[in-house]
Scaffold this motif. Structure first.
Motif, PDB file in Angstrom:
ATOM      1  N   THR A  94       0.835  -1.199   0.000  1.00 20.02           N
ATOM      2  CA  THR A  94       0.000   0.000   0.000  1.00 20.02           C
ATOM      3  C   THR A  94       0.873   1.252   0.000  1.00 20.02           C
ATOM      4  O   THR A  94       1.706   1.429   0.890  1.00 20.02           O
ATOM      5  N   VAL A 114       2.016   5.121   0.453  1.00 13.68           N
ATOM      6  CA  VAL A 114       1.782   6.138   1.478  1.00 13.68           C
ATOM      7  C   VAL A 114       2.160   7.496   0.895  1.00 13.68           C
ATOM      8  O   VAL A 114       3.259   7.665   0.369  1.00 13.68           O
ATOM      9  N   ALA A 136       2.856  10.840   2.172  1.00 10.99           N
ATOM     10  CA  ALA A 136       3.112  11.692   3.330  1.00 10.99           C
ATOM     11  C   ALA A 136       3.422  13.123   2.893  1.00 10.99           C
ATOM     12  O   ALA A 136       3.626  13.415   1.715  1.00 10.99           O
ATOM     13  N   GLY A 152       8.377   7.311   9.268  1.00 16.38           N
ATOM     14  CA  GLY A 152       8.221   6.326   8.211  1.00 16.38           C
ATOM     15  C   GLY A 152       9.535   6.071   7.500  1.00 16.38           C
ATOM     16  O   GLY A 152      10.611   6.342   8.005  1.00 16.38           O
TER      17      GLY A 152
END
Length: 541
Positions: A433, A435, A437, A520
């Motif tokens: 998935t 991300v 950010a 992350g």
């Protein structure tokens, strides 16, 4: 070479490759001296690659291999005891034993494997320029863009970040100096112009090249979560090396993207792995199929650095094996680093082909019993001329051998089998998935809207741009006052004020740990962004 009296099975020290008058063994301790597998289409290169990959996996060495046609995927399934495989094994004095190997599938497009992503920052301006086929002037502007991003706390993660940054550094045509007060991006434009003339036309050309890359699927490659290369370097529960297969059938439709992606992987491995010296076996073996694509149209500066990385990555415990049709596809400087050779048949239908055969023959240590150039044209499917390093690292005399049959399945697997393997993958869910950010695009949009905090050196009261201001900026980031999710300014301030050696030894680990806890995968890449890719770093040394 070992004598034919030796037991024909892989050992802790060597891999059994094939047998002729002599038995061909690949010594694990010398496997990080790199290698080359060549031959015309349909002569058995993929089978030889599979045999080598199986041997490394049995020895506990992780493998990464690009799968151009899908044939290598069969390594994940149990081999079939077909008549021709049993017959070939018996002719060698080998008992055929079906086997299979723990496999992880990867796919830049995320269709037939786990997605592979990198951030724009990790790719760096040098490799990105090659990917975009930029000239020297355009590459210079891209370098300016990366420098401005560093100085203004703009993280470059995906394509929209890079587009927003290029828009921000482009001259604001028709605007007078007095209008700068009304332009929230004026400091960024001024910073860019301070490094040289950045023209709107050049920025526009780069933007158009980005569009070409996006149309080839580059958008899916750039983003988060970014690939952690340590996920390639794992063993399964039985202590065997994991076989990582890059599904490259669709990727090959964009040859420059394919070549640059694999070169990026090499540079990241070079950058991340510590010096290891001579090991009993490699930490990782990397098979680069269609290797000629790496060297096509590469500028001299890049070629020099490719040769340098190939030479130096050996000391990191990584073996690189190029797979292509002819040794002349590989530049001489790189070819000289490839000690382990497997040459399948070449056909000489034209004068140019005849020259290629002669050149291939000259790359081997001569054997008085063989006319190497003649034998290359006579080899049957599955036969090869081999020369592996032995003793003190000297190449053995070339020998004609029949390559052993693989233990796993020969040929592609079914979509259902692939799905089952991916569902049981050790990295399932980690990369699947995307991300999105906060990064350069969002920060620039906030500045335009007047909601962003000032960049380093802009406003900020009495701290200014001095040491206290920089320390304050670090503290603000650590304690979450200005930068969302711990991103950016920590790494950028450190990058400007701490030397490379100190950063690598002390601060890099601290910042990486901090980033992993609050930011992350970009946090883990802050340390890497200080040198931004091995090749880019090498060019700056």
């Amino acid at each position: 070479m070992a004598t034919s009296g030796n037991k024909l099975a892989d050992t802790d020290e060597k891999i059994f490759i094939g047998k002729g008058e002599e038995t061909a063994w690949l010594t694990l301790a010398l496997a990080n001296r790199h290698g080359l597998v060549t031959g015309a289409t349909g002569t058995g290169k993929t089978v030889s690659l599979q045999v080598m990959a199986e041997g490394f996996a049995r020895a506990g060495v992780p493998v990464f291999a690009a799968d151009i046609k899908g044939d290598l995927s069969g390594i994940s399934e149990v081999g079939e005891a077909k008549d021709f495989t049993i017959k070939r094994a018996k002719e060698m004095g080998l008992d055929f034993q079906p086997d299979q190997f723990s496999t992880v599938f990867w796919d830049v497009f995320g269709e037939q494997g786990h997605p592979v992503r990198a951030t724009v920052t990790e790719m760096g301006p040098l490799l990105l320029s090659r990917m975009l086929d930029l000239n020297d002037v355009q590459e210079g502007v891209l370098n300016v863009a990366f420098r401005v991003a560093d100085e203004n706390g703009l993280t470059l993660i995906d394509m929209k970040d890079l587009r927003a940054l290029l828009d921000a550094i482009a001259p604001n045509g028709g605007k007078k100096a007095a209008d700068d007060e009304e332009d929230p991006l004026a400091p960024i434009r001024k910073a860019a112009q301070s490094y040289g003339n950045v023209s709107k036309a050049t920025v526009g050309t780069i933007q158009r090249q980005l569009l070409v890359l996006e149309n080839q699927g580059g958008t899916k490659f750039f983003g988060e979560p970014a690939l952690t290369l340590k996920d390639f370097m794992k063993t399964d529960r039985d202590g065997r090396g994991m076989v990582n297969i890059l599904v490259a059938d669709k990727l090959m439709q964009s040859p420059r993207l394919y070549a640059t992606f694999l070169l990026w992987m090499l540079s990241e491995l070079f950058e991340e792995l510590p010096e290891a010296g001579d090991l009993p076996k490699p930490k990782l073996v990397f098979f680069f199929d269609e290797a000629h694509l790496l060297f096509n149209d590469a500028p001299k500066a890049l070629m020099d650095k490719i040769e340098q990385v190939v030479r130096l990555i050996r000391s990191k415990g990584v073996g690189v094996y190029f797979v292509t049709q002819n040794p002349i596809d590989v530049p001489d400087k790189v070819l000289a680093q490839l000690g382990n050779r497997v040459q399948h048949a070449l056909r000489a239908f034209t004068p140019r082909d005849q020259k290629a055969v002669a050149a291939a023959a000259q790359t081997f240590r001569p054997n008085p019993k063989l006319d190497t150039a003649r034998v290359i044209m006579e080899l049957a499917k599955g036969e090869a001329l081999v020369s592996f390093l032995e003793g003190g690292g000297t190449p053995s005399m070339v020998e004609r051998v029949m390559v052993r049959p693989p233990s796993a399945r020969i040929g592609p697997i079914t979509p259902e089998e692939r799905k089952a393997i991916m569902d049981a993958s050790p990295v399932k869910g980690k990369y699947d998935t995307a991300v999105d950010a906060e990064s350069a695009y969002e920060i620039i949009q906030k500045r335009i809207a007047g909601t962003a905090a000032p960049a380093d050196g802009e406003g900020g009261g009495g701290e200014g741009g001095g040491l206290l201001g920089q320390i304050g900026s670090i503290a603000a980031t650590i304690f979450g006052t200005n930068v969302k999710r711990g991103r950016l300014s920590t790494g950028q301030v450190i990058a400007r004020n701490v030397t490379r050696s100190v950063t690598d030894k002390v601060i890099g680990g601290v910042v990486a740990d901090l980033g992993k806890s609050v930011g992350g995968s970009i946090g883990g890449s802050i340390g890497r962004s200080l040198v931004r890719g091995a090749l880019g770093g090498l060019l700056r040394r």
